[in-house]
Design an enzyme around this catalytic site. Structure first.
Site, mmCIF file in Angstrom:
data_model
loop_
_atom_site.group_PDB
_atom_site.id
_atom_site.type_symbol
_atom_site.label_atom_id
_atom_site.label_comp_id
_atom_site.label_asym_id
_atom_site.label_seq_id
_atom_site.Cartn_x
_atom_site.Cartn_y
_atom_site.Cartn_z
ATOM 1 N N CYS A 14 -15.237 8.634 72.094
ATOM 2 C CA CYS A 14 -13.885 9.244 71.520
ATOM 3 C C CYS A 14 -13.527 8.414 70.709
ATOM 4 O O CYS A 14 -13.276 7.097 70.680
ATOM 5 C CB CYS A 14 -13.240 9.317 72.779
ATOM 6 S SG CYS A 14 -11.468 10.108 72.353
ATOM 7 N N CYS A 17 -8.653 6.696 70.113
ATOM 8 C CA CYS A 17 -8.085 5.115 70.300
ATOM 9 C C CYS A 17 -8.724 4.289 69.650
ATOM 10 O O CYS A 17 -9.892 3.746 70.400
ATOM 11 C CB CYS A 17 -7.926 5.050 71.970
ATOM 12 S SG CYS A 17 -6.650 5.923 72.878
ATOM 13 N N CYS A 90 -7.587 11.812 80.127
ATOM 14 C CA CYS A 90 -7.436 10.938 79.016
ATOM 15 C C CYS A 90 -6.197 10.120 79.333
ATOM 16 O O CYS A 90 -5.292 10.482 80.014
ATOM 17 C CB CYS A 90 -7.345 11.834 77.793
ATOM 18 S SG CYS A 90 -6.629 11.039 76.368
ATOM 19 N N GLN A 214 8.020 14.940 67.571
ATOM 20 C CA GLN A 214 7.465 13.535 67.747
ATOM 21 C C GLN A 214 6.793 13.635 69.163
ATOM 22 O O GLN A 214 7.303 14.111 70.270
ATOM 23 C CB GLN A 214 8.701 12.467 68.007
ATOM 24 C CG GLN A 214 9.236 12.254 66.523
ATOM 25 C CD GLN A 214 8.314 11.388 65.685
ATOM 26 O OE1 GLN A 214 7.193 11.249 65.833
ATOM 27 N NE2 GLN A 214 8.796 10.909 64.488
ATOM 28 N N TYR A 243 12.702 15.673 55.023
ATOM 29 C CA TYR A 243 11.589 15.638 55.976
ATOM 30 C C TYR A 243 12.150 15.952 57.337
ATOM 31 O O TYR A 243 11.644 15.211 58.146
ATOM 32 C CB TYR A 243 10.513 14.687 55.941
ATOM 33 C CG TYR A 243 10.048 14.360 54.279
ATOM 34 C CD1 TYR A 243 9.215 14.820 53.767
ATOM 35 C CD2 TYR A 243 11.080 13.630 53.568
ATOM 36 C CE1 TYR A 243 8.725 14.764 52.418
ATOM 37 C CE2 TYR A 243 10.397 13.178 52.131
ATOM 38 C CZ TYR A 243 9.416 13.843 51.843
ATOM 39 O OH TYR A 243 8.933 13.544 50.460
ATOM 40 N N GLU A 264 13.441 20.633 54.826
ATOM 41 C CA GLU A 264 11.823 20.584 55.279
ATOM 42 C C GLU A 264 11.100 21.803 54.465
ATOM 43 O O GLU A 264 11.700 22.901 54.209
ATOM 44 C CB GLU A 264 12.226 20.771 56.914
ATOM 45 C CG GLU A 264 11.229 21.459 57.520
ATOM 46 C CD GLU A 264 10.068 20.399 57.483
ATOM 47 O OE1 GLU A 264 10.161 19.164 58.065
ATOM 48 O OE2 GLU A 264 8.780 20.993 57.553
ATOM 49 N N CYS A 339 5.510 6.480 59.254
ATOM 50 C CA CYS A 339 4.425 6.501 60.338
ATOM 51 C C CYS A 339 3.223 6.032 59.580
ATOM 52 O O CYS A 339 2.132 6.070 60.031
ATOM 53 C CB CYS A 339 4.124 7.895 60.912
ATOM 54 S SG CYS A 339 3.730 9.125 59.493
HETATM 55 N N1 SAH Z 1 12.083 13.974 60.967
HETATM 56 C C1 SAH Z 1 11.312 15.020 61.910
HETATM 57 C C2 SAH Z 1 10.004 15.335 61.153
HETATM 58 C C3 SAH Z 1 9.026 14.294 60.667
HETATM 59 S S1 SAH Z 1 7.269 14.804 60.338
HETATM 60 C C4 SAH Z 1 11.333 14.472 63.238
HETATM 61 O O1 SAH Z 1 11.456 13.508 63.342
HETATM 62 O O2 SAH Z 1 10.861 15.336 64.057
HETATM 63 C C5 SAH Z 1 7.439 15.156 58.566
HETATM 64 C C6 SAH Z 1 7.863 16.539 58.149
HETATM 65 O O3 SAH Z 1 7.743 16.755 56.796
HETATM 66 C C7 SAH Z 1 7.258 17.633 58.905
HETATM 67 O O4 SAH Z 1 7.955 18.302 59.662
HETATM 68 C C8 SAH Z 1 6.628 18.609 57.750
HETATM 69 O O5 SAH Z 1 6.506 19.817 57.744
HETATM 70 C C9 SAH Z 1 7.331 17.963 56.488
HETATM 71 N N2 SAH Z 1 7.183 18.033 55.268
HETATM 72 C C10 SAH Z 1 5.894 17.890 54.756
HETATM 73 N N3 SAH Z 1 5.690 17.645 53.341
HETATM 74 C C11 SAH Z 1 6.860 18.095 53.123
HETATM 75 C C12 SAH Z 1 7.562 18.269 51.842
HETATM 76 N N4 SAH Z 1 6.782 18.028 50.742
HETATM 77 N N5 SAH Z 1 8.843 18.663 51.530
HETATM 78 C C13 SAH Z 1 9.547 18.869 52.595
HETATM 79 N N6 SAH Z 1 9.203 18.491 53.989
HETATM 80 C C14 SAH Z 1 7.704 18.236 54.023
#
Ligand code: SAH
Length: 382
Positions: A14, A17, A90, A214, A243, A264, A339
């Site tokens: 796998c 990890c 897992c 998350q 985002y 978003e 991330c």
């Molecule tokens: N802040 C949120 C999500 C973070 S993940 C949290 O903590 O839960 C990143 C997010 O960016 C995802 O929801 C994805 O759909 C969004 N995303 C990806 N590309 C994007 C873009 N070009 N413009 C706006 N949002 C986008």
């Protein structure tokens, strides 16, 4: 026996990890060194926040079904080889979700549902997504199938919920594409409301099958609390949550500030975000479904102002368009949650050249045993 990733029986087959040859303290120091190498020249790097118990931390599991020795079984899809590794237990997945998935193997067999075969394009069950709200214990099951009638659907649902009463909703999704582990356009709710709720940093969040949420709630609480602390929010602040997904960060910030604007790209996440604002009686946040870069350009052109911008982009980081407009908007504080350290380093470099400074970066181990590292940093205008 206490759990230990270095003796995981699946680690040879796998690729989930990548750091399974290192014990947990060594993984943390490996990640710390990586962040220092990439960004130590920008500012101080705080010690990475590890987990007290780095096992079974995932609130989301995905099991792919296939046939082995004539029997239906399930496991983890390996994106590198395109194969599925059969796993019964897992070490990073949620234990209850794992039990449900093992039980589903038996149920699918007894309901005569065959695993889908990619080559012959025959069979029915493709994969399953299970999410558990760790704070609420609510479980969502998304069963992804090929086209066709779901056999004895009532008896199937009853068999599952009688055994696992924490299951709050079961959704069937039809994926008629070649794409593995993805959700198709068509869904039907087989049981419950089609979503679950969870609690994070004291706020309630609705999660539906397509929304980003998350996967490590313990570390997410630390990460978001840190983000709030670094943002140093004031009652007069206008805040952008870029985002924003289902609105988590902005909704946690909302009660401390004058106004929040969330943006978003994913419509289903925005629908959830609006519901989440209602659920938490938050009236000072507005949500927009748009590309974050385009949205920021429009804001900058209108001459809008923001005091604080939270940005939490996917692995590719912020687009150049987004960063350029961000600099034009010129917020006092930019709280960047990342991330992917490589794109964070690239975007920080840009912002540091455009008149921002950073004091420190806080790395957080959101994904123990994998090579991924989350970080949060506050950039302030000089
Ligand atoms: N802040 C949120 C999500 C973070 S993940 C949290 O903590 O839960 C990143 C997010 O960016 C995802 O929801 C994805 O759909 C969004 N995303 C990806 N590309 C994007 C873009 N070009 N413009 C706006 N949002 C986008």
């Amino acid at each position: 026996m206490s759990e230990n990733i270095t003796s995981c029986p699946y680690k040879k087959k796998c690729s989930g990890c990548q750091l399974s040859n290192l014990d947990y303290p060594s993984q943390l120091s490996y990640k710390q060194t990586r962040i220092i190498k990439l960004m130590g020249r920008f500012c101080h790097i705080d010690e990475i926040k590890g987990m007290d118990c780095p096992y079974h931390y995932r609130n989301k599991m995905q099991a792919a079904f296939f046939k082995k020795n004539g029997k239906l079984t399930s496991g983890i899809y390996q994106s590198v080889t395109g194969r599925i590794t059969e796993t019964d237990n897992c070490l990073i997945e949620d234990k209850l979700s794992n039990e449900i998935s093992l039980h589903c193997r038996k149920l699918f067999e007894s309901f005569k549902m065959k695993p889908y075969n990619e080559e012959t394009k025959s069979g029915f069950v493709r994969h399953m997504l299970i999410r558990r709200g760790f704070a609420t214990n609510e479980i969502m099951l998304v069963i992804v199938t090929a086209e066709g009638k779901f056999p004895s659907v009532r008896s199937f649902v009853n068999a599952l919920i009688n055994k696992f009463p924490d299951i709050k909703t079961i959704v069937r999704n039809i994926n008629d594409t070649e794409l593995f582990l993805s959700l198709g356009e068509k869904s039907e709710i087989l049981y419950g409301d089609g979503y679950i709720e969870d609690i994070l940093c004291g706020k309630k969040f609705r999660i539906s099958p397509r929304s980003f949420y998350q996967i490590n709630p313990v570390q997410t609480e630390f990460l978001y609390s840190k983000a709030m602390e670094l943002a140093d929010l004031k009652p007069s602040d206008v805040v952008i949550d870029a985002y924003c997904g289902t609105g988590t960060i902005g909704l946690i910030a909302a009660e401390k500030v004058k106004k929040v604007i969330g943006v978003e790209l994913n419509q289903s996440a925005i629908d959830d975000a609006k519901k989440n604002a209602e659920l938490n009686n938050i009236a000072n946040e507005e949500f927009f479904c748009d590309d974050a870069g385009k949205f920021m350009v429009a804001l900058a052109q209108k001459g809008e102002k923001a005091d604080v911008v939270f940005t939490d982009p996917p692995r590719a980081g912020c687009s150049r368009e987004f960063l350029q407009s961000l600099v034009k908007l010129s917020p006092d504080r930019i709280v960047y949650i990342s991330c992917n350290p490589e794109t964070l380093a690239r975007d920080m470099q840009y912002l540091l050249h455009k008149g921002y400074r950073a004091e420190k970066i806080q790395p957080v181990d959101m994904f123990p045993h994998t090579r991924h590292v989350e970080s949060v940093v506050c950039l302030t205008r000089k």
